[in-house]
Design an enzyme around this catalytic site. Structure first.
Site, PDB file in Angstrom:
ATOM      1  CG  ASP A   1      -8.124   0.653   3.431  1.00 42.16           C
ATOM      2  OD1 ASP A   1      -8.930  -0.150   2.943  1.00 42.16           O
ATOM      3  OD2 ASP A   1      -6.887   0.543   3.304  1.00 42.16           O
TER       4      ASP A   1
ATOM      5  CE  LYS B   1      -4.067  -1.835   2.342  1.00 42.51           C
ATOM      6  NZ  LYS B   1      -5.055  -1.622   3.398  1.00 42.51           N
TER       7      LYS B   1
END
Ligand code: ATR
Length: 281
Positions: free
Chosen positions: A102, A66
């Site tokens: 997220d 990420k």
């Protein structure tokens, strides 16, 4: 032509993303296929070049890529920049744009599932890693009362306090002992660590003896659905919020970035629950 989407991670074998995205594509009538790609860290740059070369329409990015992926894509939006991580890439005519769904997925789920106004709430964040940063950034962007962060490694808290300053939100650090002693001060407690995740389901990040009745305990973990942390909070009169909503919402927001279509959240949730062996909650 059928579009291809995918997940870049390592490992990816247990991911539920292919299941829910492929179902969502067929459910909204888009011809597309979503696959999990197991990408070794040293092959990440080549994988990103491959996305462009093969015309892959978009992807999710998960552990451990990420952060690293940010240097290989063309653009990162403001939210992902603040979080310092990308979990969604959109291939816009050969230009790869990074987003992070997220944190927003988490905050949406917290509000929807608890029905609470969080704007004046006092938050306790347990953990100071990547997941904590995503959640904290989204909470700060939304607007909350104040924030206390506790972490085993105290040094990691500092950059998160700096982030809170940018949003003019009061933020403090505290040791685990301090937090446990003053637990009744918090309205929402969020576990962002992996403590309590299957198979170590008997672990809990904090003793909840001093929890205030009515406080919300929230866990990013969704396997098991009810962690020990959440069970203990319920026993003490707290409300519990599981990590499943965050997982579903981040996926749904990624899907929207790729297609412009809002998928059926309940359907996604049901699929995940079936896979986990639970029931709708
Ligand atoms: P993620 O992206 O999932 O947040 P991470 O960046 O590695 O992963 O962060 C993991 C978080 O869980 C950290 O806050 C970590 O504490 P440290 O910063 O002290 O490492 C916390 N964590 C994980 N296992 C832990 C344990 N057994 N006890 C206490 N904290 C733990």
């Amino acid at each position: 032509m059928e579009k291809v989407y995918g997940l870049l991670g390592h490992p990816v074998g247990h991911s539920m993303s292919p299941l829910i995205h492929n179902d969502a594509f067929s459910n909204v009538g888009i011809k597309a296929n979503y696959q999990a790609f197991d990408v070794e860290p040293e092959m990440l740059e080549e994988a990103i070049t491959g996305i462009k070369a093969l015309g892959i329409a978009g992807c999710n990015v998960t552990v451990p890529h990420k952060i690293a992926v940010m240097k290989f894509i063309d653009e990162v939006d403001e939210e992902a920049e603040q979080i310092g991580a990308v979990n969604t890439i959109v291939n816009q005519n050969g230009k790869l744009i990074g987003h992070n769904t997220d944190g927003r997925g988490y905050v949406q789920s917290l509000i929807e599932e608890t029905n609470e106004d969080i704007t004046n709430k006092r938050f306790l964040i347990i953990g100071a890693g990547g997941a904590a940063r995503g959640v904290i950034t989204a909470l700060l962007r939304y607007g909350i009362g104040d924030l206390t962060i506790t972490n085993r490694t105290q040094d990691k808290i500092e950059p998160l306090l700096e982030l809170a300053k940018m949003f003019q939100t009061t933020a403090n650090r505290a040791t685990r002992a301090e937090v446990e002693q003053n637990l009744d001060q918090f309205d929402v407690l969020i576990n962002t660590t992996s403590i309590g995740m299957s198979p170590r389901i008997e672990d809990s990040p904090l003793s909840l003896e001093n929890l205030r009745a009515g406080a919300i305990a929230s866990d990013l973990i969704y396997n098991p659905l009810k962690t020990k942390f959440l069970k203990e909070a319920q026993v003490r009169g707290g409300k519990s919020h599981t990590g499943i909503g965050m997982f579903v919402n981040q996926a749904a927001l990624s899907f929207e970035h790729w297609t412009g279509v809002r998928p059926d959240h309940n359907r996604m949730r049901k699929l995940v629950l079936e896979k986990l062996g639970g029931t709708i909650c």
